[in-house]
Motif scaffolding. Structure first.
Motif, PDB file in Angstrom:
ATOM      1  N   HIS A 119       0.834  -1.210   0.000  1.00  0.00           N
ATOM      2  CA  HIS A 119       0.000   0.000   0.000  1.00  0.00           C
ATOM      3  C   HIS A 119       0.867   1.257   0.000  1.00  0.00           C
ATOM      4  O   HIS A 119       0.586   2.218  -0.729  1.00  0.00           O
ATOM      5  CB  HIS A 119      -0.917  -0.009   1.221  1.00  0.00           C
ATOM      6  N   ARG A 120       1.930   1.252   0.806  1.00  0.00           N
ATOM      7  CA  ARG A 120       2.832   2.403   0.853  1.00  0.00           C
ATOM      8  C   ARG A 120       3.546   2.581  -0.486  1.00  0.00           C
ATOM      9  O   ARG A 120       3.678   3.699  -0.994  1.00  0.00           O
ATOM     10  CB  ARG A 120       3.851   2.230   1.975  1.00  0.00           C
ATOM     11  N   MET A 121       4.000   1.493  -1.070  1.00  0.00           N
ATOM     12  CA  MET A 121       4.679   1.568  -2.368  1.00  0.00           C
ATOM     13  C   MET A 121       3.761   2.155  -3.431  1.00  0.00           C
ATOM     14  O   MET A 121       4.160   3.033  -4.211  1.00  0.00           O
ATOM     15  CB  MET A 121       5.149   0.172  -2.787  1.00  0.00           C
ATOM     16  N   GLN A 122       2.521   1.690  -3.480  1.00  0.00           N
ATOM     17  CA  GLN A 122       1.576   2.197  -4.467  1.00  0.00           C
ATOM     18  C   GLN A 122       1.309   3.687  -4.271  1.00  0.00           C
ATOM     19  O   GLN A 122       1.192   4.438  -5.247  1.00  0.00           O
ATOM     20  CB  GLN A 122       0.268   1.411  -4.392  1.00  0.00           C
ATOM     21  N   ALA A 123       1.227   4.114  -3.023  1.00  0.00           N
ATOM     22  CA  ALA A 123       0.979   5.533  -2.735  1.00  0.00           C
ATOM     23  C   ALA A 123       2.129   6.410  -3.217  1.00  0.00           C
ATOM     24  O   ALA A 123       1.928   7.578  -3.568  1.00  0.00           O
ATOM     25  CB  ALA A 123       0.766   5.729  -1.240  1.00  0.00           C
ATOM     26  N   ILE A 124       3.329   5.848  -3.273  1.00  0.00           N
ATOM     27  CA  ILE A 124       4.496   6.591  -3.755  1.00  0.00           C
ATOM     28  C   ILE A 124       4.567   6.554  -5.284  1.00  0.00           C
ATOM     29  O   ILE A 124       4.743   7.579  -5.941  1.00  0.00           O
ATOM     30  CB  ILE A 124       5.793   5.990  -3.168  1.00  0.00           C
ATOM     31  N   VAL A 125       4.430   5.366  -5.846  1.00  0.00           N
ATOM     32  CA  VAL A 125       4.722   5.144  -7.257  1.00  0.00           C
ATOM     33  C   VAL A 125       3.614   5.639  -8.187  1.00  0.00           C
ATOM     34  O   VAL A 125       3.896   6.228  -9.243  1.00  0.00           O
ATOM     35  CB  VAL A 125       5.007   3.641  -7.498  1.00  0.00           C
ATOM     36  N   LYS A 126       2.369   5.425  -7.838  1.00  0.00           N
ATOM     37  CA  LYS A 126       1.277   5.763  -8.752  1.00  0.00           C
ATOM     38  C   LYS A 126       1.228   7.254  -9.099  1.00  0.00           C
ATOM     39  O   LYS A 126       1.028   7.608 -10.271  1.00  0.00           O
ATOM     40  CB  LYS A 126      -0.051   5.273  -8.188  1.00  0.00           C
ATOM     41  N   PRO A 127       1.420   8.175  -8.137  1.00  0.00           N
ATOM     42  CA  PRO A 127       1.470   9.593  -8.523  1.00  0.00           C
ATOM     43  C   PRO A 127       2.650   9.910  -9.440  1.00  0.00           C
ATOM     44  O   PRO A 127       2.535  10.763 -10.329  1.00  0.00           O
ATOM     45  CB  PRO A 127       1.597  10.324  -7.178  1.00  0.00           C
ATOM     46  N   ILE A 128       3.774   9.249  -9.238  1.00  0.00           N
ATOM     47  CA  ILE A 128       4.941   9.475 -10.099  1.00  0.00           C
ATOM     48  C   ILE A 128       4.625   9.031 -11.518  1.00  0.00           C
ATOM     49  O   ILE A 128       4.969   9.721 -12.493  1.00  0.00           O
ATOM     50  CB  ILE A 128       6.169   8.724  -9.554  1.00  0.00           C
ATOM     51  N   ILE A 129       3.986   7.889 -11.670  1.00  0.00           N
ATOM     52  CA  ILE A 129       3.593   7.401 -12.987  1.00  0.00           C
ATOM     53  C   ILE A 129       2.719   8.433 -13.694  1.00  0.00           C
ATOM     54  O   ILE A 129       2.936   8.760 -14.865  1.00  0.00           O
ATOM     55  CB  ILE A 129       2.858   6.048 -12.870  1.00  0.00           C
ATOM     56  N   ALA A 130       1.739   8.963 -12.973  1.00  0.00           N
ATOM     57  CA  ALA A 130       0.833   9.963 -13.557  1.00  0.00           C
ATOM     58  C   ALA A 130       1.575  11.238 -13.931  1.00  0.00           C
ATOM     59  O   ALA A 130       1.360  11.817 -15.009  1.00  0.00           O
ATOM     60  CB  ALA A 130      -0.299  10.270 -12.583  1.00  0.00           C
ATOM     61  N   GLU A 131       2.479  11.686 -13.066  1.00  0.00           N
ATOM     62  CA  GLU A 131       3.234  12.916 -13.322  1.00  0.00           C
ATOM     63  C   GLU A 131       4.125  12.775 -14.556  1.00  0.00           C
ATOM     64  O   GLU A 131       4.390  13.764 -15.250  1.00  0.00           O
ATOM     65  CB  GLU A 131       4.094  13.258 -12.102  1.00  0.00           C
ATOM     66  N   CYS A 132       4.569  11.575 -14.839  1.00  0.00           N
ATOM     67  CA  CYS A 132       5.442  11.330 -15.996  1.00  0.00           C
ATOM     68  C   CYS A 132       4.654  10.987 -17.258  1.00  0.00           C
ATOM     69  O   CYS A 132       5.239  10.594 -18.280  1.00  0.00           O
ATOM     70  CB  CYS A 132       6.440  10.216 -15.678  1.00  0.00           C
ATOM     71  N   GLY A 133       3.340  11.132 -17.193  1.00  0.00           N
ATOM     72  CA  GLY A 133       2.521  10.915 -18.378  1.00  0.00           C
ATOM     73  C   GLY A 133       2.059   9.491 -18.591  1.00  0.00           C
ATOM     74  O   GLY A 133       1.539   9.167 -19.656  1.00  0.00           O
ATOM     75  N   GLY A 134       2.235   8.636 -17.593  1.00  0.00           N
ATOM     76  CA  GLY A 134       1.823   7.251 -17.723  1.00  0.00           C
ATOM     77  C   GLY A 134       0.469   6.995 -17.084  1.00  0.00           C
ATOM     78  O   GLY A 134      -0.124   7.870 -16.454  1.00  0.00           O
ATOM     79  N   ARG A 135      -0.014   5.772 -17.263  1.00  0.00           N
ATOM     80  CA  ARG A 135      -1.249   5.359 -16.591  1.00  0.00           C
ATOM     81  C   ARG A 135      -1.134   3.902 -16.189  1.00  0.00           C
ATOM     82  O   ARG A 135      -0.576   3.075 -16.910  1.00  0.00           O
ATOM     83  CB  ARG A 135      -2.458   5.571 -17.478  1.00  0.00           C
ATOM     84  N   VAL A 136      -1.638   3.618 -15.015  1.00  0.00           N
ATOM     85  CA  VAL A 136      -1.611   2.254 -14.498  1.00  0.00           C
ATOM     86  C   VAL A 136      -2.688   1.437 -15.200  1.00  0.00           C
ATOM     87  O   VAL A 136      -3.848   1.841 -15.264  1.00  0.00           O
ATOM     88  CB  VAL A 136      -1.837   2.242 -12.971  1.00  0.00           C
ATOM     89  N   VAL A 137      -2.290   0.288 -15.739  1.00  0.00           N
ATOM     90  CA  VAL A 137      -3.237  -0.612 -16.394  1.00  0.00           C
ATOM     91  C   VAL A 137      -3.822  -1.589 -15.392  1.00  0.00           C
ATOM     92  O   VAL A 137      -5.022  -1.840 -15.370  1.00  0.00           O
ATOM     93  CB  VAL A 137      -2.558  -1.374 -17.550  1.00  0.00           C
ATOM     94  N   LYS A 138      -2.959  -2.139 -14.526  1.00  0.00           N
ATOM     95  CA  LYS A 138      -3.449  -3.069 -13.520  1.00  0.00           C
ATOM     96  C   LYS A 138      -2.432  -3.187 -12.390  1.00  0.00           C
ATOM     97  O   LYS A 138      -1.262  -2.809 -12.536  1.00  0.00           O
ATOM     98  CB  LYS A 138      -3.736  -4.442 -14.117  1.00  0.00           C
ATOM     99  N   MET A 164      -3.436  -6.188 -20.561  1.00  0.00           N
ATOM    100  CA  MET A 164      -2.792  -6.055 -21.868  1.00  0.00           C
ATOM    101  C   MET A 164      -2.043  -7.332 -22.177  1.00  0.00           C
ATOM    102  O   MET A 164      -1.664  -8.085 -21.280  1.00  0.00           O
ATOM    103  CB  MET A 164      -1.864  -4.842 -21.908  1.00  0.00           C
ATOM    104  N   TYR A 165      -1.846  -7.573 -23.475  1.00  0.00           N
ATOM    105  CA  TYR A 165      -1.171  -8.774 -23.937  1.00  0.00           C
ATOM    106  C   TYR A 165      -0.187  -8.390 -25.035  1.00  0.00           C
ATOM    107  O   TYR A 165      -0.465  -7.516 -25.846  1.00  0.00           O
ATOM    108  CB  TYR A 165      -2.171  -9.781 -24.508  1.00  0.00           C
ATOM    109  N   GLY A 166       0.959  -9.066 -25.048  1.00  0.00           N
ATOM    110  CA  GLY A 166       1.922  -8.809 -26.105  1.00  0.00           C
ATOM    111  C   GLY A 166       3.323  -9.237 -25.715  1.00  0.00           C
ATOM    112  O   GLY A 166       3.633  -9.383 -24.522  1.00  0.00           O
TER     113      GLY A 166
END
Length: 202
Positions: A65-84, A143-145
């Motif tokens: 939970h702590r890791m997600q709270a740190i990483v998910k905002p960083i992903i968004a700030e860098c233009g990414g989006r969490v798929v799952k 996602m698949y590939g």
């Protein structure tokens, strides 16, 4: 209206199985509906089994939970989006490899900074794999590939804690200076993989 969801993909796959003579036509429909090009980021937490055995699953769930709270905002700030999210893994996509790498570096920096303020049993260490290429995208689901599979292999199995590994495709598509990356070859599950590891600045 056609949407790129799991139900429609399953419908097309069923048709493909029932009408193999139309496989090429159905494949074209699947690609037209689901295929997207992305940089793919896979983040895994190091030490799941060891930490869970020693401190219990609730302790590790709190760390996730702590890791997600740190990483998910960083992903968004860098233009990414969490798929799952699955267990201690995060799977995200970005418009380009540079943005994915920036997100990975920032995530490592933020978790390292946090570790200096926490007791050792709460330290968070990340292993990161990045790929780049076409994937079949089920919006908001999965996602698949091939590049997704390779990025998952790098992040979950091959990267050591604190490491960022790129697939050869991701390295080729990385814009800017590449001098801080070194080539690393792996042989795993019958695959010969050419990857690139970020070398920490001196």
């Amino acid at each position: 209206m056609k949407t790129n969801n799991r139900a429609y993909l399953q419908k097309l796959l069923q048709q493909r199985n029932e009408r193999p003579e139309k496989a090429a036509e159905i494949d074209a429909e699947i690609n037209a509906t689901f295929c997207q090009n992305h940089a793919i980021l896979v983040i895994d937490m190091s030490g799941f089994s060891r930490t869970t055995v020693r401190y219990g699953i609730i302790h590790f769930l709190a760390m996730i939970h702590r890791m997600q709270a740190i990483v998910k905002p960083i992903i968004a700030e860098c233009g990414g989006r969490v798929v799952k999210e699955e267990a201690d893994n995060i799977f995200a996509v970005f418009p380009n490899v540079k943005s994915a790498v920036e997100s990975a570096i920032d995530s490592l920096k933020q978790t390292a900074a946090l570790n200096t303020t926490l007791p050792p049993e709460m330290d968070i260490y990340l292993c990161i794999g990045i790929g780049s290429g076409d994937v079949l995208m089920l919006e908001g689901e999965d996602m698949y590939g091939s590049e997704f599979n390779l990025a998952s292999k790098l992040g979950e199995d091959l990267a050591q804690r604190g490491e960022i590994l790129l697939t050869s495709s991701a390295f080729e598509n990385l814009e800017g200076d590449k001098q801080e990356w070194e080539k690393v070859d792996f042989s795993i599950s019958g695959l010969e993989l050419v990857t690139y590891k970020r070398v920490q600045p001196a």
